[in-house]
Motif scaffolding. Structure first.
Motif: not given
Ligand SMILES: CC(C)(COP(=O)(O)OP(=O)(O)OC[C@H]1O[C@@H](n2cnc3c(N)ncnc32)[C@H](O)[C@@H]1OP(=O)(O)O)[C@@H](O)C(=O)NCCC(=O)NCCS
Length: 331
Positions: A32, A36, A40, A116, A155-156, A219, A221, A256, A258-259, A261, A286, A316
């Motif tokens: 990562t 990023w 993100r 959460c 990393r997700n 998760m 995401g 809450h 979480a992100n 965005r 988070n 949420f």
């Molecule tokens: C998880 C989250 C940050 C991912 O961000 P995103 O902008 O949706 O990411 P995308 O789906 O556009 O992109 C995912 C890509 O980034 C990659 N990626 C994920 N985590 C990464 C990291 N830490 N570093 C680099 N790349 C990463 C993935 O492997 C994927 O790559 P691929 O397209 O080659 O498969 C976002 O979806 C999120 O915040 N979701 C809500 C999570 C949340 O709030 N949960 C708790 C609720 S209480």
């Protein structure tokens, strides 16, 4: 007719672990980058409790601070509810461990898991007990140790979460102040989008996915992201409608965390500027049900609220669940 009471906030406190894990630290653990993660998610660093320290210790410190802030003793408490999805043990509960450590000898105690959204669920329970006069002082502690269920090779997810505790002491307050309304909801059919395994090890009746070591969080995401933005808008509008207020009457939303965005997306849908939405996400990540009470405590200490301000709280998360509330600041 029996007398009813207004339920409001008497004291607040929080406790975050001292250890900081930065985005650069994570670069050394998974594939990562600081860029990023910041772009993100809006997260720069998170607090992590040492592996050999149980999470409820954070709750004990937060509880003591909330009691001191309210000028009350542990013996005054009637009920302790710990909201958590990361209890140290299923038994004894976190709330019983904390009850014993702070010496709240008169208090009943139970844990509540709405992930959460837990703090808002806890608040709605406190509101009913205090409104009816059944209990006078109810302490809600959002206490979470996500690091203990994190798959540090994924990393997700490992870049998103942190540990912490926030405590809010609720009790009777003067008329027209305190909790104006609460709203809670759930969509169990979406539960498979955030899973943390526990006792059951038989054949799965839902698709419970896990991280590498079988007891870590998994998760989807993207799915959670879409849900979160929509539900924040819905839940905020619902409590406005129920209370007969408009967004112009609201000083701030404490959501809450979480992100960033998600928060910006919801602000856009609600047609409000981003700075009307409290955020401390960059430094804690988070922290599940602890994020709203920790945010409230920080905003209070930064003197962002004045007596009479109306504030929306909205959460949420796993379940999937959601909750919102409007509170008229009484301190
Ligand atoms: C998880 C989250 C940050 C991912 O961000 P995103 O902008 O949706 O990411 P995308 O789906 O556009 O992109 C995912 C890509 O980034 C990659 N990626 C994920 N985590 C990464 C990291 N830490 N570093 C680099 N790349 C990463 C993935 O492997 C994927 O790559 P691929 O397209 O080659 O498969 C976002 O979806 C999120 O915040 N979701 C809500 C999570 C949340 O709030 N949960 C708790 C609720 S209480």
């Amino acid at each position: 007719m029996n007398r009813t009471y207004n339920c409001g906030i008497l004291g607040l406190g929080s406790c975050l672990p001292e250890k900081v894990i930065t985005n650069s630290d994570l670069e050394k653990m998974v594939d990562t980058s600081d860029e990023w993660i910041t772009k993100r998610t809006g997260i720069s660093e998170r607090r992590i409790l040492d592996e050999d320290i149980p999470t409820h210790k954070l709750g004990v410190e937060a509880a003591k601070k909330a009691l001191a802030d309210a000028g009350l003793k542990a013996e005054d408490l009637d009920l302790i509810i710990v909201t958590t999805e990361t209890p140290d043990y299923l038994s004894p509960s976190m709330s019983c461990l904390i009850q014993s450590e702070i010496g709240a000898t008169k208090a009943a105690a139970f844990d509540l898991n709405a992930a959460c959204s837990g703090f808002i669920y806890g608040m709605s329970v406190a509101n009913q007990f205090i409104k009816s006069g059944f209990y006078k002082y109810v302490l809600i502690i959002g206490c979470e140790g996500l690091s203990k269920v994190t798959d540090w090779k994924d990393r997700n997810t490992c870049v998103l979460f942190g540990d912490g505790a926030g405590a809010v002491l609720f009790g009777p307050v003067e008329e027209d102040y305190g909790i104006i309304t609460t709203y809670t909801g759930a969509a169990g059919e979406l539960g498979k989008n955030i899973t943390i395994p526990c006792c059951f090890i038989g054949p799965q009746d839902i698709e419970v996915r896990t991280g590498e070591n079988k007891r870590t969080l998994w998760m989807d995401g993207g799915e959670v992201f879409k849900f979160a933005v929509k539900i924040m808008e819905h839940a905020a509008k619902k409590v406005l409608e129920d209370s007969g207020l408009t967004m112009d009457d609201i000083k701030m939303i404490v959501p809450h965390q979480a992100n960033i965005r998600i928060l910006e997306g919801a602000a856009k849908r609600l047609n409000i500027p981003n700075d009307k939405v409290f955020s401390n996400l960059y430094k804690y990540g988070n922290i599940s049900s602890a994020s709203i009470p920790v945010g409230l405590d920080e905003a209070y200490r930064e003197k962002i609220f004045s007596k009479g301000d109306s504030i929306i709280l909205v959460g949420f998360g796993g379940g999937l669940t959601w909750g919102s509330a409007i509170i008229k600041w009484n301190k």
